[in-house]
Scaffold this motif. Structure first.
Motif, PDB file in Angstrom:
ATOM      1  N   ASP A   1     -24.425 -23.593  43.034  1.00  0.00           N
ATOM      2  CA  ASP A   1     -25.143 -24.082  41.844  1.00  0.00           C
ATOM      3  C   ASP A   1     -26.103 -23.029  41.274  1.00  0.00           C
ATOM      4  O   ASP A   1     -26.459 -23.080  40.098  1.00  0.00           O
ATOM      5  CB  ASP A   1     -25.930 -25.353  42.182  1.00  0.00           C
ATOM      6  N   LEU A   2     -26.544 -22.094  42.150  1.00  0.00           N
ATOM      7  CA  LEU A   2     -27.464 -21.042  41.706  1.00  0.00           C
ATOM      8  C   LEU A   2     -26.726 -19.722  41.426  1.00  0.00           C
ATOM      9  O   LEU A   2     -27.331 -18.663  41.337  1.00  0.00           O
ATOM     10  CB  LEU A   2     -28.550 -20.830  42.764  1.00  0.00           C
ATOM     11  N   ASN A   3     -25.396 -19.840  41.306  1.00  0.00           N
ATOM     12  CA  ASN A   3     -24.545 -18.671  40.969  1.00  0.00           C
ATOM     13  C   ASN A   3     -24.619 -17.558  42.008  1.00  0.00           C
ATOM     14  O   ASN A   3     -24.612 -16.367  41.677  1.00  0.00           O
ATOM     15  CB  ASN A   3     -24.906 -18.120  39.580  1.00  0.00           C
ATOM     16  N   VAL A   4     -24.707 -17.965  43.274  1.00  0.00           N
ATOM     17  CA  VAL A   4     -24.680 -17.008  44.387  1.00  0.00           C
ATOM     18  C   VAL A   4     -23.382 -17.234  45.168  1.00  0.00           C
ATOM     19  O   VAL A   4     -22.984 -18.383  45.412  1.00  0.00           O
ATOM     20  CB  VAL A   4     -25.899 -17.194  45.315  1.00  0.00           C
ATOM     21  N   LYS A   5     -22.728 -16.151  45.545  1.00  0.00           N
ATOM     22  CA  LYS A   5     -21.484 -16.241  46.301  1.00  0.00           C
ATOM     23  C   LYS A   5     -21.701 -17.067  47.573  1.00  0.00           C
ATOM     24  O   LYS A   5     -22.620 -16.788  48.350  1.00  0.00           O
ATOM     25  CB  LYS A   5     -21.021 -14.828  46.681  1.00  0.00           C
ATOM     26  N   ALA A   6     -20.854 -18.097  47.769  1.00  0.00           N
ATOM     27  CA  ALA A   6     -20.980 -18.991  48.929  1.00  0.00           C
ATOM     28  C   ALA A   6     -19.724 -18.867  49.784  1.00  0.00           C
ATOM     29  O   ALA A   6     -18.610 -19.082  49.297  1.00  0.00           O
ATOM     30  CB  ALA A   6     -21.174 -20.430  48.458  1.00  0.00           C
ATOM     31  N   LEU A   7     -19.900 -18.518  51.044  1.00  0.00           N
ATOM     32  CA  LEU A   7     -18.762 -18.245  51.926  1.00  0.00           C
ATOM     33  C   LEU A   7     -18.834 -19.073  53.198  1.00  0.00           C
ATOM     34  O   LEU A   7     -19.878 -19.122  53.873  1.00  0.00           O
ATOM     35  CB  LEU A   7     -18.739 -16.757  52.301  1.00  0.00           C
ATOM     36  N   HIS A   8     -17.704 -19.731  53.535  1.00  0.00           N
ATOM     37  CA  HIS A   8     -17.613 -20.462  54.798  1.00  0.00           C
ATOM     38  C   HIS A   8     -16.770 -19.646  55.773  1.00  0.00           C
ATOM     39  O   HIS A   8     -15.803 -18.993  55.376  1.00  0.00           O
ATOM     40  CB  HIS A   8     -16.952 -21.834  54.575  1.00  0.00           C
ATOM     41  N   PHE A   9     -17.153 -19.682  57.049  1.00  0.00           N
ATOM     42  CA  PHE A   9     -16.369 -18.983  58.075  1.00  0.00           C
ATOM     43  C   PHE A   9     -16.324 -19.833  59.339  1.00  0.00           C
ATOM     44  O   PHE A   9     -17.163 -20.719  59.542  1.00  0.00           O
ATOM     45  CB  PHE A   9     -16.982 -17.603  58.388  1.00  0.00           C
ATOM     46  N   ASP A  10     -15.358 -19.559  60.188  1.00  0.00           N
ATOM     47  CA  ASP A  10     -15.248 -20.288  61.460  1.00  0.00           C
ATOM     48  C   ASP A  10     -15.648 -19.379  62.620  1.00  0.00           C
ATOM     49  O   ASP A  10     -15.985 -18.203  62.430  1.00  0.00           O
ATOM     50  CB  ASP A  10     -13.846 -20.860  61.656  1.00  0.00           C
ATOM     51  N   ARG A  11     -15.621 -19.938  63.808  1.00  0.00           N
ATOM     52  CA  ARG A  11     -16.064 -19.193  65.002  1.00  0.00           C
ATOM     53  C   ARG A  11     -15.241 -17.928  65.222  1.00  0.00           C
ATOM     54  O   ARG A  11     -15.773 -16.877  65.586  1.00  0.00           O
ATOM     55  CB  ARG A  11     -15.985 -20.126  66.226  1.00  0.00           C
ATOM     56  N   ASP A  12     -13.937 -18.024  64.998  1.00  0.00           N
ATOM     57  CA  ASP A  12     -13.068 -16.863  65.216  1.00  0.00           C
ATOM     58  C   ASP A  12     -13.437 -15.721  64.271  1.00  0.00           C
ATOM     59  O   ASP A  12     -13.474 -14.557  64.668  1.00  0.00           O
ATOM     60  CB  ASP A  12     -11.605 -17.269  65.005  1.00  0.00           C
TER      61      ASP A  12
END
Length: 199
Positions: free
Chosen positions: A56-67
């Motif tokens: 919402d604040l125009n910042v890159k949002a990244l999800h990652f897993d444990r691996d």
């Protein structure tokens, strides 16, 4: 011809696992700054509200897993591409891997909702910390901002701020006091650390 103000902007990357109020506060603080900005927010939880706050604040949002964090080096490679001046842990619940610590020495900081070395270590986060402090009838608590090493909450402390605890305080009212300290001081300390790197 003047140099663009964004040319030498310092880059901040934030890691968070939950709601992300601290991350949002940091992003907004540096949106007003010509010296630094948050370029990405990473979370290990796909459902974490922090990812929406960043988006919402125009910042890159990244999800990652444990691996991706511990085995495949995917997170490390993205960080190398981003080349942040500071990595900020704001409510991030996993221990940071050695390969990232080695790649970014002295550039990773965390905030803890107690006065370290008290009430630190595995399992000591969020309301767990505040409940323990109230149960032990402590007279004060606070925040600790510290460098990150290979152990939970054991890196060198950079800054602490305190608040008094009254007999009427509950874990919830203490949490509110701690959040105020976090919102006030965390962005300011991040800014100071980045300014030191300029010298």
């Amino acid at each position: 011809m003047s140099t663009p103000t964004h040319f030498n902007k310092k880059k901040i990357v934030v890691f968070a696992s939950g709601s992300g109020t601290n991350a949002e506060n940091i992003i907004k603080f540096f949106k007003k700054s010509s010296d630094a900005s948050v370029v990405a927010v990473f979370s290990n939880k796909r459902s974490a509200k922090v990812l929406k706050r960043a988006h919402d604040l125009n910042v890159k949002a990244l999800h990652f897993d444990r691996d991706a964090l511990y085995n495949s080096y995917d997170v490390l490679h993205i960080l190398e591409d981003l080349s942040p001046d500071l990595i900020v842990l704001a409510g991030f619940m996993w221990i940071f891997p050695e390969d990232i610590l080695k790649q970014f020495p002295g550039k990773i900081v965390n905030i803890h909702p107690a006065l370290l070395p008290k009430y630190g270590g595995k399992g000591m986060y969020g309301m767990n910390v505040h409940k323990a402090i109230i149960e032990n009838k402590e007279k004060e608590s606070g925040i600790s901002i510290h460098f990150v090493n290979e152990n939970y909450d054991e890196g060198e402390v950079i800054f602490q701020a305190k608040t008094n605890i009254s007999e009427e305080d509950t874990p919830e009212t203490l949490a509110a006091k701690i959040h105020k300290l976090e919102y006030k001081h965390f962005p300011e300390i991040i800014q100071q650390l980045l300014q030191k790197k300029n010298k």
